[in-house]
Scaffold this motif. Sequence first.
Motif, mmCIF file in Angstrom:
data_model
loop_
_atom_site.group_PDB
_atom_site.id
_atom_site.type_symbol
_atom_site.label_atom_id
_atom_site.label_comp_id
_atom_site.label_asym_id
_atom_site.label_seq_id
_atom_site.Cartn_x
_atom_site.Cartn_y
_atom_site.Cartn_z
ATOM 1 N N PHE A 1 0.844 -1.205 0.000
ATOM 2 C CA PHE A 1 0.000 0.000 0.000
ATOM 3 C C PHE A 1 0.877 1.252 0.000
ATOM 4 C CE2 PHE A 1 -3.697 -2.433 1.481
ATOM 5 C CZ PHE A 1 -3.086 -3.500 2.141
ATOM 6 N N ASN B 1 -11.564 -5.757 11.874
ATOM 7 C CA ASN B 1 -10.241 -5.634 12.466
ATOM 8 C C ASN B 1 -10.064 -4.232 13.014
ATOM 9 O OD1 ASN B 1 -7.457 -5.722 13.021
ATOM 10 N ND2 ASN B 1 -6.916 -5.176 10.941
ATOM 11 N N TYR C 1 0.289 5.306 1.161
ATOM 12 C CA TYR C 1 -0.541 6.326 1.776
ATOM 13 C C TYR C 1 0.207 7.657 1.738
ATOM 14 C CZ TYR C 1 -3.277 2.636 4.152
ATOM 15 O OH TYR C 1 -4.073 1.561 4.453
ATOM 16 N N ASP D 1 -10.815 -1.709 10.010
ATOM 17 C CA ASP D 1 -11.297 -2.358 8.787
ATOM 18 C C ASP D 1 -12.789 -2.624 8.995
ATOM 19 O OD1 ASP D 1 -10.900 -5.759 7.534
ATOM 20 O OD2 ASP D 1 -11.840 -4.008 6.621
ATOM 21 N N LEU E 1 -5.307 6.676 1.434
ATOM 22 C CA LEU E 1 -4.773 5.617 0.590
ATOM 23 C C LEU E 1 -4.679 6.092 -0.850
ATOM 24 C CD1 LEU E 1 -3.930 2.614 0.394
ATOM 25 C CD2 LEU E 1 -6.345 2.084 0.005
ATOM 26 N N VAL F 1 -5.259 -9.257 5.718
ATOM 27 C CA VAL F 1 -5.093 -8.191 4.722
ATOM 28 C C VAL F 1 -4.958 -6.828 5.377
ATOM 29 C CG1 VAL F 1 -6.187 -7.012 2.784
ATOM 30 C CG2 VAL F 1 -6.356 -9.499 2.988
ATOM 31 N N THR F 2 -5.698 -6.602 6.445
ATOM 32 C CA THR F 2 -5.697 -5.276 7.045
ATOM 33 C C THR F 2 -4.851 -5.208 8.309
ATOM 34 O OG1 THR F 2 -7.802 -5.794 8.108
ATOM 35 C CG2 THR F 2 -7.865 -4.540 6.041
ATOM 36 N N GLU G 1 -11.983 -4.336 2.861
ATOM 37 C CA GLU G 1 -10.656 -4.667 3.378
ATOM 38 C C GLU G 1 -9.690 -3.496 3.262
ATOM 39 O OE1 GLU G 1 -10.155 -9.419 3.095
ATOM 40 O OE2 GLU G 1 -9.811 -8.344 1.221
ATOM 41 N N LYS G 2 -10.166 -2.315 3.545
ATOM 42 C CA LYS G 2 -9.303 -1.140 3.603
ATOM 43 C C LYS G 2 -9.343 -0.585 5.020
ATOM 44 C CE LYS G 2 -10.146 0.234 -1.161
ATOM 45 N NZ LYS G 2 -10.720 1.277 -2.034
ATOM 46 N N LEU G 3 -8.211 -0.018 5.409
ATOM 47 C CA LEU G 3 -8.139 0.578 6.741
ATOM 48 C C LEU G 3 -8.616 2.028 6.706
ATOM 49 C CD1 LEU G 3 -4.709 -0.703 8.138
ATOM 50 C CD2 LEU G 3 -6.989 -1.289 8.946
#
Lengths: 113, 110
Positions: free
Chosen positions: A33, B31, A35, B90, A45, A99-100, B96-98
């Motif tokens: 990723f 999450n 940011y 999340d 993001l 994933v996170t 599934e992105k923060l």
Amino acid sequence: DVKVTQSSRYLVKRTGEKVFLECVQDMDHENMFWYRQDPGLGLRLIYFSYDVKMKEKGDIPEGYSVSREKKERFSLILESASTNQTSMYLCASSSQDRVTEAFFGQGTRLTVV
Amino acid sequence: GIQVEQSPPDLILQEGANSTLRCNFSDSVNNLQWFHQNPWGQLINLFYIPSGTKQNGRLSATTVATERYSLLYISSSQTTDSGVYFCAVDFFFGNEKLTFGTGTRLTIIP
């Protein structure tokens, strides 16, 4: 320990230059990723990648592109740097299973003059 | 819309004091992570805690997912604890992105 390494801590570039920010991770993570962090706006993001040669736009992709030719490396490219791209850039990686659960590099503070 | 709010925004404490930082989130989550951003800008992982309680030395965290909040406790603060603390969430429907909170800036005075 997961290690995410960004190539530069500080960069100063001129308006109009093509800028490459490099990020390497050593944990065989599938996801990477980019940011940017700005005062009052938090972390936003730009792009992410879930596999080699794959990329997805994040929330603010305009003015940026990315490259992921190898699993461990994810590059952020500013095609023609502008002063509004002065910011702190943070790279992160995560595994396919979590994933996170993101692990971050040390950040690159970019100033465009 | 989906939101992550942290409080207090700023906290100044004497070395040795205890502190509690709060993260409220607006929807169900898969999450939640707590990070410490040190003065040089790096985000350090503290806890991966979608629910329950975890402890690591002087730090502990509790997430009550049903009530949509998480707490980070720092005991016996040291000057090296200074920096900005972020929670990142999340969301269940967040692809599934923060989503990051706005942070709590903690300053520990010797």
